[in-house]
Design a protein around this motif. Structure first.
Motif, mmCIF file in Angstrom:
data_model
loop_
_atom_site.group_PDB
_atom_site.id
_atom_site.type_symbol
_atom_site.label_atom_id
_atom_site.label_comp_id
_atom_site.label_asym_id
_atom_site.label_seq_id
_atom_site.Cartn_x
_atom_site.Cartn_y
_atom_site.Cartn_z
ATOM 1 N N THR A 141 0.824 -1.207 0.000
ATOM 2 C CA THR A 141 0.000 0.000 0.000
ATOM 3 C C THR A 141 0.862 1.261 0.000
ATOM 4 O OG1 THR A 141 -1.915 1.050 1.041
ATOM 5 C CG2 THR A 141 -0.209 0.218 2.516
ATOM 6 N N LYS A 142 0.321 2.324 -0.593
ATOM 7 C CA LYS A 142 1.077 3.571 -0.740
ATOM 8 C C LYS A 142 0.636 4.653 0.235
ATOM 9 C CE LYS A 142 3.268 1.667 -4.076
ATOM 10 N NZ LYS A 142 4.599 1.092 -3.786
ATOM 11 N N GLY A 143 -0.412 4.382 1.001
ATOM 12 C CA GLY A 143 -0.900 5.378 1.944
ATOM 13 C C GLY A 143 -0.315 5.183 3.333
ATOM 14 N N GLU A 144 -0.768 6.001 4.282
ATOM 15 C CA GLU A 144 -0.384 5.797 5.671
ATOM 16 C C GLU A 144 -0.863 4.421 6.115
ATOM 17 O OE1 GLU A 144 -1.220 9.048 8.411
ATOM 18 O OE2 GLU A 144 -1.616 10.346 6.682
ATOM 19 N N LYS A 145 -0.111 3.785 7.007
ATOM 20 C CA LYS A 145 -0.460 2.408 7.347
ATOM 21 C C LYS A 145 -0.021 2.046 8.752
ATOM 22 C CE LYS A 145 3.617 1.079 4.654
ATOM 23 N NZ LYS A 145 4.070 0.352 3.444
ATOM 24 N N GLU A 146 -0.780 1.115 9.327
ATOM 25 C CA GLU A 146 -0.453 0.550 10.631
ATOM 26 C C GLU A 146 -0.638 -0.954 10.560
ATOM 27 O OE1 GLU A 146 -2.566 2.404 13.844
ATOM 28 O OE2 GLU A 146 -2.428 4.399 12.916
ATOM 29 N N LEU A 147 0.098 -1.660 11.394
ATOM 30 C CA LEU A 147 0.063 -3.122 11.403
ATOM 31 C C LEU A 147 -0.160 -3.617 12.825
ATOM 32 C CD1 LEU A 147 0.518 -5.884 9.987
ATOM 33 C CD2 LEU A 147 2.969 -5.579 10.415
ATOM 34 N N LEU A 148 -1.159 -4.496 12.986
ATOM 35 C CA LEU A 148 -1.449 -5.101 14.287
ATOM 36 C C LEU A 148 -1.394 -6.616 14.150
ATOM 37 C CD1 LEU A 148 -2.437 -5.043 17.251
ATOM 38 C CD2 LEU A 148 -4.781 -4.979 16.355
ATOM 39 N N ILE A 149 -0.422 -7.240 14.779
ATOM 40 C CA ILE A 149 -0.324 -8.696 14.821
ATOM 41 C C ILE A 149 -0.800 -9.142 16.197
ATOM 42 C CG2 ILE A 149 1.176 -10.708 14.650
ATOM 43 C CD1 ILE A 149 0.875 -9.191 12.029
ATOM 44 N N VAL A 150 -1.874 -9.922 16.217
ATOM 45 C CA VAL A 150 -2.471 -10.345 17.480
ATOM 46 C C VAL A 150 -1.888 -11.696 17.886
ATOM 47 C CG1 VAL A 150 -4.616 -10.878 18.693
ATOM 48 C CG2 VAL A 150 -4.570 -9.064 16.960
ATOM 49 N N LYS A 151 -1.223 -11.712 18.999
ATOM 50 C CA LYS A 151 -0.558 -12.923 19.464
ATOM 51 C C LYS A 151 -1.574 -13.997 19.854
ATOM 52 C CE LYS A 151 3.624 -10.613 21.153
ATOM 53 N NZ LYS A 151 4.498 -10.354 22.329
ATOM 54 N N GLY A 152 -1.318 -15.216 19.378
ATOM 55 C CA GLY A 152 -2.162 -16.356 19.728
ATOM 56 C C GLY A 152 -3.430 -16.494 18.914
ATOM 57 N N ALA A 153 -3.674 -15.560 17.986
ATOM 58 C CA ALA A 153 -4.932 -15.571 17.231
ATOM 59 C C ALA A 153 -4.830 -16.425 15.969
ATOM 60 C CB ALA A 153 -5.339 -14.156 16.860
ATOM 61 N N LYS A 154 -5.813 -17.319 15.808
ATOM 62 C CA LYS A 154 -5.926 -18.095 14.582
ATOM 63 C C LYS A 154 -6.714 -17.290 13.555
ATOM 64 C CE LYS A 154 -5.673 -22.580 16.919
ATOM 65 N NZ LYS A 154 -6.347 -23.888 17.159
ATOM 66 N N HIS A 155 -7.050 -17.939 12.435
ATOM 67 C CA HIS A 155 -7.702 -17.207 11.350
ATOM 68 C C HIS A 155 -9.040 -16.618 11.793
ATOM 69 C CE1 HIS A 155 -8.565 -15.975 7.327
ATOM 70 N NE2 HIS A 155 -9.728 -16.606 7.351
ATOM 71 N N ALA A 156 -9.193 -15.317 11.547
ATOM 72 C CA ALA A 156 -10.437 -14.588 11.831
ATOM 73 C C ALA A 156 -10.830 -14.643 13.307
ATOM 74 C CB ALA A 156 -11.573 -15.112 10.958
ATOM 75 N N GLU A 157 -9.830 -14.784 14.191
ATOM 76 C CA GLU A 157 -10.121 -14.861 15.617
ATOM 77 C C GLU A 157 -9.399 -13.786 16.434
ATOM 78 O OE1 GLU A 157 -9.491 -18.787 17.122
ATOM 79 O OE2 GLU A 157 -11.036 -19.697 15.844
ATOM 80 N N SER A 158 -8.881 -12.771 15.770
ATOM 81 C CA SER A 158 -8.159 -11.723 16.493
ATOM 82 C C SER A 158 -9.068 -10.970 17.455
ATOM 83 C CB SER A 158 -7.516 -10.744 15.504
ATOM 84 O OG SER A 158 -6.448 -11.366 14.818
ATOM 85 N N PHE A 159 -10.310 -10.696 17.035
ATOM 86 C CA PHE A 159 -11.251 -9.949 17.878
ATOM 87 C C PHE A 159 -11.517 -10.700 19.180
ATOM 88 C CE2 PHE A 159 -15.802 -7.929 17.873
ATOM 89 C CZ PHE A 159 -15.451 -7.134 18.953
ATOM 90 N N GLN A 160 -11.833 -11.974 19.075
ATOM 91 C CA GLN A 160 -12.156 -12.739 20.274
ATOM 92 C C GLN A 160 -10.923 -13.093 21.098
ATOM 93 O OE1 GLN A 160 -13.875 -15.917 17.812
ATOM 94 N NE2 GLN A 160 -12.661 -17.392 18.968
ATOM 95 N N THR A 161 -9.757 -13.125 20.461
ATOM 96 C CA THR A 161 -8.526 -13.474 21.175
ATOM 97 C C THR A 161 -8.069 -12.346 22.090
ATOM 98 O OG1 THR A 161 -7.809 -14.954 19.394
ATOM 99 C CG2 THR A 161 -6.104 -14.154 20.899
ATOM 100 N N ASP A 162 -8.154 -11.119 21.596
ATOM 101 C CA ASP A 162 -7.769 -9.971 22.424
ATOM 102 C C ASP A 162 -8.752 -8.836 22.135
ATOM 103 O OD1 ASP A 162 -6.563 -7.934 23.872
ATOM 104 O OD2 ASP A 162 -4.534 -8.617 23.385
#
Length: 309
Positions: free
Chosen positions: A271-292
């Motif tokens: 991507t060419k715009g402003e950007k942020e990256l969040l890696i959620v520890k312990g989260a499987k696919h599509a489970e970042s919300f419920q993991t943390d």
């Protein structure tokens, strides 16, 4: 003798060709034709799940039905939920493969709680929307451009819009990011989207069926070109992100073994715009919300607050 050998070789070759054609048609059906997908978990989330309250709240809320007709004539369906306090800010939420607008209830409610209007479409060949062939984000991007236009038409020319997508929906909003979007679109959030359809299906062919890409996936991609008008190699989040200049938040679980975590770094770099990256520890696919849940909600709230004045 030579004639018998030739006949035998012809018979063997014919069997191989017929088998490959049958296999190609079978895997095209598995990947792209609207049907129940046994390999996709369609069970409702448990009451013990941390995000169960959000899901139930959205499902019980009084919602409007919105509709549009796609460029190729399909009637598409969506839920619209207004914010409790009148606002000119709307989040459009895109669901994943073999999912539906109901399956995004917990995410829709998250944005509702943050004070936004929320639009949650059923993609083509999903839920209550028409269509027989799944778009993998590539066909859906054109539909989301029209959903954006509809939000502006209904809510006013000064409406501020963000896009959010999960899994295939994440690929959808990334692919949409490269289109000629109105200035109303202020920010985009993707959660666990793939970098290209080709790479994702190569990975799944190996992981689920222990099959190499050649020759089956080449054949299935060719069938898609014939039946759907696009092939798997052209359907690329990376290519579209290279044209994007809007702010993006990329989210991925570090234990994702369905859309490999490695893909998020390729998308992030593209991507060419402003950007942020969040890696959620312990989260499987599509489970970042419920993991943390706390980290997830706070990260989204902080990100969007920067671009919605």
């Amino acid at each position: 003798m030579k004639k018998k050998i030739l006949i035998a070789l012809t018979a063997i070759l014919s069997v191989i060709i017929i088998t490959l054609i049958a296999a190609g048609c079978y895997f095209f059906h598995v990947a792209q034709v609207r049907s129940k997908k046994d390999f996709v978990n369609s069970e409702p989330i448990a009451k013990t799940n941390p995000i169960y309250p959000e899901r139930e709240s959205f499902l019980k809320a009084k919602k409007e039905k919105w509709y549009l007709t796609s460029n190729d004539g399909l009637k598409l369906d969506a839920y619209y939920l207004s914010a409790e306090k009148k606002t000119d800010k709307t989040v459009i939420v895109a669901h994943g493969f073999a999912n539906s607008k109901e399956g995004m209830a917990q995410y829709a409610w998250l944005f509702h709680e943050l004070g936004y209007n929320v639009l949650v479409p059923d993609d083509r060949a999903h839920g209550e929307s028409e269509g027989d062939l799944i778009g993998f984000g590539w066909k859906d991007k054109d539909d989301y451009v029209k959903w954006i236009q509809q939000v502006i038409e209904k809510n006013g020319k000064n409406e501020k819009i963000a896009l959010f997508g999960l899994s295939m929906g994440a690929a959808t909003v990334m692919m949409t990011s490269g289109e000629n979007l109105p200035e109303n679109v202020k920010a985009i959030i993707e959660d666990c989207g793939y970098d290209t359809v080709w790479n994702e299906l190569v990975y799944q062919a190996k992981d689920m069926y222990n099959l190499p890409a050649f020759p089956i996936l080449y054949e299935v991609s060719f069938i898609s070109q014939l039946r759907a008008g696009w092939n798997y190699k052209e359907a690329s989040s990376i290519t579209q992100l290279a044209k994007n200049k809007r702010p993006m938040l990329f989210i991925h679980g570090d234990k994702d073994d369905f859309v490999p975590t490695s893909m998020v770094y390729k998308n992030y770099e593209a991507t060419k715009g402003e950007k942020e990256l969040l890696i959620v520890k312990g989260a499987k696919h599509a489970e970042s919300f419920q993991t943390d849940k706390k980290l997830y909600k706070e990260s989204i709230e902080k990100f969007l607050s920067k671009y919605f004045d």
